[in-house]
Write an enzyme that holds these catalytic residues in place. Structure first.
Site, short mmCIF file in Angstrom:
data_model
loop_
_atom_site.label_atom_id
_atom_site.label_comp_id
_atom_site.label_asym_id
_atom_site.label_seq_id
_atom_site.Cartn_x
_atom_site.Cartn_y
_atom_site.Cartn_z
N SER A 121 45.44 -23.52 -17.49
CA SER A 121 46.76 -24.12 -17.61
C SER A 121 47.69 -22.79 -18.26
O SER A 121 47.06 -21.98 -18.96
CB SER A 121 46.83 -25.19 -18.64
N LYS A 173 40.58 -30.32 -17.54
CA LYS A 173 41.82 -29.89 -17.00
C LYS A 173 42.43 -31.09 -16.22
O LYS A 173 43.89 -31.19 -16.11
CB LYS A 173 41.81 -28.60 -16.13
N HIS A 176 44.00 -33.33 -18.75
CA HIS A 176 45.20 -32.58 -19.39
C HIS A 176 46.38 -32.70 -18.48
O HIS A 176 47.58 -32.98 -18.90
CB HIS A 176 44.62 -31.11 -19.37
N ASN A 177 46.24 -32.67 -16.91
CA ASN A 177 47.22 -32.66 -16.12
C ASN A 177 47.71 -33.98 -16.04
O ASN A 177 49.08 -34.65 -16.07
CB ASN A 177 46.95 -32.37 -14.81
N GLU A 180 49.95 -34.75 -19.04
CA GLU A 180 51.11 -33.98 -18.68
C GLU A 180 52.05 -34.81 -17.71
O GLU A 180 53.12 -35.02 -18.32
CB GLU A 180 50.76 -32.66 -17.91
#
Length: 302
Positions: A121, A173, A176-177, A180
């Site tokens: 990221s 990840k 995480h996205n 987001e």
């Protein structure tokens, strides 16, 4: 440290630049010869093909793959599986599905090749700010790559970590996205409410700047919101069409598979679908934010 880099797109090329500045030795390849030539002019060693790149590396070889997820990544890793030798390392730093990473790890392990999946990221800002790196793989392979990871991260002891076995890096990840997505949607909706309150004549850029200091919602996404609104407060030139790269979908599917309620992330994904059907300020701000942190293209009005 010596590293091969396959894929010199927006992130790959910036990562090479950061590694070169950190004193590492880079051998690079991309399907675009002009990009390879430009990167070589900056200090990297050019390779005409992935096979040529492998041949230029010293053993044990480490090759970082930074190409689009899906079939491009599959093709490169399949080729490397046939070209590398036992003890070598393949790193996938793209947005691959973690289940694919587990499968690729097993494929390479059968040949004695280590596979390390790195959720990366930082977008177009990573060159100057450093990258957040979520690393999955065998401890010995990760330890070998530590000098590279420390250079790419914001600081040697910050912003990166070995989170688990093969697949764990891309899994973290993915989540995480998904988070987001939810954060971006909340900012977009809040600013949409404020821009609709015409009688107050609110300056949305000013408000973003106020919130950046001391506010409980201060964040890098808010910083990028302020930048987007400074450039174009009305966002009149942007079409309210918001893409999704796939990781938000995967996060929602994982939540369903694990029987974990994730209404905010799920609805934020649904709102990206809605954005393709109406004219919304919130959707315009979402598109502008994706452009700010990742350099993702926005659709402009004619």
């Amino acid at each position: 440290m010596e590293l091969g880099m396959i894929g010199l797109g927006k992130m790959g090329r910036n990562m090479v630049s950061r590694l070169l500045a950190g004193g590492h030795h880079l051998i690079v390849h991309d399907i675009n010869p002009a990009v390879v030539e430009a990167t070589a002019a900056a200090g990297a060693i050019a390779a005409e093909s992935a096979v040529d790149l492998v041949g230029k590396l010293s053993t044990p070889r480490a090759v970082w793959v930074m190409v689009p997820s899906g079939s491009p990544t599959e093709a490169v890793i399949t080729l490397l599986a046939e070209t590398l030798a036992s003890g070598d390392i393949v790193i996938d730093g793209g947005n691959s599905n973690y289940k694919e990473s587990i499968r690729r790890g097993e494929l390479l392990a059968a040949r004695g090749i280590h596979f390390v999946d790195v959720g990366t990221s930082g977008g177009i800002w990573g060159l100057t700010e450093g990258y957040s790196l979520m690393v999955g793989g065998a401890p010995e392979a990760v330890a070998h790559l530590q000098p590279i990871l420390e250079t790419l991260a914001p600081a040697p002891d910050q912003g990166w970590g070995h989170v688990g076995p093969t697949g764990a890096g891309h899994f973290v990840k993915m989540v995480h996205n998904g988070i987001e997505y939810g954060m971006m949607q909340a900012f977009a909706e809040g600013f949409d409410i404020m821009q609709a309150k015409h009688e107050f004549g609110l300056d949305l850029h000013q408000i973003a700047e106020i919130w950046r200091t001391g506010s409980v919602v201060r964040s890098w996404l808010l910083d990028l919101t302020a930048l987007a609104l400074q450039a174009d407060p009305t966002l009149a030139d942007i079409k309210p069409w918001v893409a999704d790269s796939g990781e938000g979908r995967w996060t929602v599917l994982e939540a369903i598979d694990q029987d974990v309620p994730a209404p905010v992330i799920t609805l934020s994904l649904m709102m990206r679908f809605v954005s393709r059907e109406n004219d919304s300020y919130a959707a315009k701000l979402l598109a502008a934010l994706r452009n700010q942190f990742g350099g993702h293209a926005v659709l402009r009005k004619d």
